[in-house]
Design a protein around this motif. Structure first.
Motif, PDB file in Angstrom:
ATOM      1  N   ARG A 182       0.821  -1.207   0.000  1.00  0.00           N
ATOM      2  CA  ARG A 182       0.000   0.000   0.000  1.00  0.00           C
ATOM      3  C   ARG A 182       0.858   1.262   0.000  1.00  0.00           C
ATOM      4  O   ARG A 182       0.586   2.224  -0.726  1.00  0.00           O
ATOM      5  CB  ARG A 182      -0.914  -0.006   1.228  1.00  0.00           C
ATOM      6  N   ASN A 183       1.904   1.284   0.808  1.00  0.00           N
ATOM      7  CA  ASN A 183       2.747   2.477   0.862  1.00  0.00           C
ATOM      8  C   ASN A 183       3.514   2.694  -0.435  1.00  0.00           C
ATOM      9  O   ASN A 183       3.664   3.823  -0.904  1.00  0.00           O
ATOM     10  CB  ASN A 183       3.720   2.382   2.040  1.00  0.00           C
ATOM     11  N   GLU A 184       4.030   1.613  -1.014  1.00  0.00           N
ATOM     12  CA  GLU A 184       4.729   1.722  -2.294  1.00  0.00           C
ATOM     13  C   GLU A 184       3.789   2.268  -3.362  1.00  0.00           C
ATOM     14  O   GLU A 184       4.168   3.104  -4.186  1.00  0.00           O
ATOM     15  CB  GLU A 184       5.275   0.357  -2.707  1.00  0.00           C
ATOM     16  N   LEU A 185       2.558   1.790  -3.348  1.00  0.00           N
ATOM     17  CA  LEU A 185       1.558   2.225  -4.316  1.00  0.00           C
ATOM     18  C   LEU A 185       1.301   3.727  -4.188  1.00  0.00           C
ATOM     19  O   LEU A 185       1.245   4.455  -5.184  1.00  0.00           O
ATOM     20  CB  LEU A 185       0.268   1.443  -4.093  1.00  0.00           C
ATOM     21  N   LYS A 186       1.184   4.197  -2.960  1.00  0.00           N
ATOM     22  CA  LYS A 186       0.894   5.619  -2.747  1.00  0.00           C
ATOM     23  C   LYS A 186       2.083   6.492  -3.141  1.00  0.00           C
ATOM     24  O   LYS A 186       1.896   7.584  -3.698  1.00  0.00           O
ATOM     25  CB  LYS A 186       0.503   5.860  -1.288  1.00  0.00           C
ATOM     26  N   ILE A 187       3.294   6.040  -2.828  1.00  0.00           N
ATOM     27  CA  ILE A 187       4.482   6.800  -3.234  1.00  0.00           C
ATOM     28  C   ILE A 187       4.508   6.954  -4.754  1.00  0.00           C
ATOM     29  O   ILE A 187       4.673   8.059  -5.283  1.00  0.00           O
ATOM     30  CB  ILE A 187       5.768   6.088  -2.775  1.00  0.00           C
ATOM     31  N   LEU A 188       4.331   5.832  -5.457  1.00  0.00           N
ATOM     32  CA  LEU A 188       4.426   5.844  -6.907  1.00  0.00           C
ATOM     33  C   LEU A 188       3.294   6.660  -7.525  1.00  0.00           C
ATOM     34  O   LEU A 188       3.507   7.430  -8.479  1.00  0.00           O
ATOM     35  CB  LEU A 188       4.411   4.412  -7.431  1.00  0.00           C
ATOM     36  N   ASN A 191      10.720   2.508   2.366  1.00  0.00           N
ATOM     37  CA  ASN A 191       9.717   2.283   1.318  1.00  0.00           C
ATOM     38  C   ASN A 191      10.261   2.634  -0.055  1.00  0.00           C
ATOM     39  O   ASN A 191      10.000   1.933  -1.036  1.00  0.00           O
ATOM     40  CB  ASN A 191       8.463   3.117   1.615  1.00  0.00           C
ATOM     41  N   MET A 192      11.021   3.712  -0.147  1.00  0.00           N
ATOM     42  CA  MET A 192      11.575   4.124  -1.429  1.00  0.00           C
ATOM     43  C   MET A 192      12.582   3.105  -1.952  1.00  0.00           C
ATOM     44  O   MET A 192      12.612   2.786  -3.150  1.00  0.00           O
ATOM     45  CB  MET A 192      12.241   5.497  -1.288  1.00  0.00           C
ATOM     46  N   THR A 193      13.403   2.561  -1.071  1.00  0.00           N
ATOM     47  CA  THR A 193      14.410   1.579  -1.474  1.00  0.00           C
ATOM     48  C   THR A 193      13.759   0.331  -2.040  1.00  0.00           C
ATOM     49  O   THR A 193      14.154  -0.175  -3.101  1.00  0.00           O
ATOM     50  CB  THR A 193      15.302   1.201  -0.276  1.00  0.00           C
ATOM     51  N   ARG A 194      12.750  -0.188  -1.372  1.00  0.00           N
ATOM     52  CA  ARG A 194      12.115  -1.420  -1.858  1.00  0.00           C
ATOM     53  C   ARG A 194      11.299  -1.159  -3.118  1.00  0.00           C
ATOM     54  O   ARG A 194      11.189  -2.022  -3.992  1.00  0.00           O
ATOM     55  CB  ARG A 194      11.272  -2.054  -0.755  1.00  0.00           C
TER      56      ARG A 194
END
Length: 221
Positions: A153-159, A194-197
């Motif tokens: 979910r966090n990766e999705l929101k960042i992107l 989160n950014m790294t992964r």
């Protein structure tokens, strides 16, 4: 009324959490038999999971990875393990937050509210496209050509936030605001994790360097 499932093998802590949640207006359910836990999660369909790492039979890390393959239910780790390595791995496997014991009750409740708020936010368009990448918001996947990867979910929101601001420099503070609404509950290191992964997953589908770092300013697509 939101339902929260507790995965904690210590009966004292488990009962304390259940009572705390019920007093705050949540419905609390607790796993007491740690067999086929992921099946219990699917059957119970909670809105959020509070999970310890040291569970009988199966470590919480492994269990989180299994649950993530089957549902996007938010997971907050509540554990006595306080090493950065454990936190990094837990978040990398799809955890939405990480809280160490002994926890501060007001902070725990605030984290729970923040995660539930993010999970129940307003609906967004189904897809976002930028620079050869298609982001499927409802499916939680990113696709480039014939290659796709699942996102937390966090990766999705960042992107989604970066792609929605294609060509612009997005500061770290702006990303934290977009992700977690308040900088009180999330530190700068969590964004870095989160950014790294996320970058590693984009590299898997053939997009190394998709997210550029603008030193001293932020990130840019």
């Amino acid at each position: 009324m939101k339902k929260i499932m507790i995965l904690e093998d210590d009966p004292v802590i488990r009962d304390e959490l259940a009572l705390l949640l019920e007093n705050e207006g949540y419905r609390a359910s607790a796993v007491t038999e740690f067999i086929d836990v992921s099946e219990q999660v699917l059957h119970d369909a909670p809105d959020l999971i509070l999970m310890d790492l040291g569970l009988p039979g199966r470590d919480g890390m492994s269990l989180c990875a299994d649950i993530r393959k089957r549902t996007r239910t938010p997971i907050i780790f509540v554990t006595s393990r306080d090493s950065a390595a454990d936190e990094l791995r837990a978040l990398s496997l799809g955890g939405d937050d990480y809280i160490t014991k002994p926890y501060n009750i007001p902070v725990l409740l605030a984290r729970i509210k923040a995660v539930l708020r993010r999970a129940g936010g307003p609906a967004e368009p189904d897809t976002v496209e930028a620079a050869g990448l298609t982001l499927h918001l409802t499916r939680g996947t990113a696709m480039a050509g014939d290659c796709s990867v699942e996102l937390t979910r966090n990766e999705l929101k960042i992107l989604a936030h970066l792609m929605g601001n294609q060509g612009k420099i997005v500061s770290r503070a702006d990303l934290i605001d977009a992700l977690w609404d308040s900088q009180v509950y999330i530190d700068d290191n969590t964004l870095s994790v989160n950014m790294t992964r996320l970058r590693a997953k984009l590299e898997e589908i053939g997009l190394p360097g998709f997210i550029k770092t603008r030193r001293g300013m932020g990130y840019q697509i």
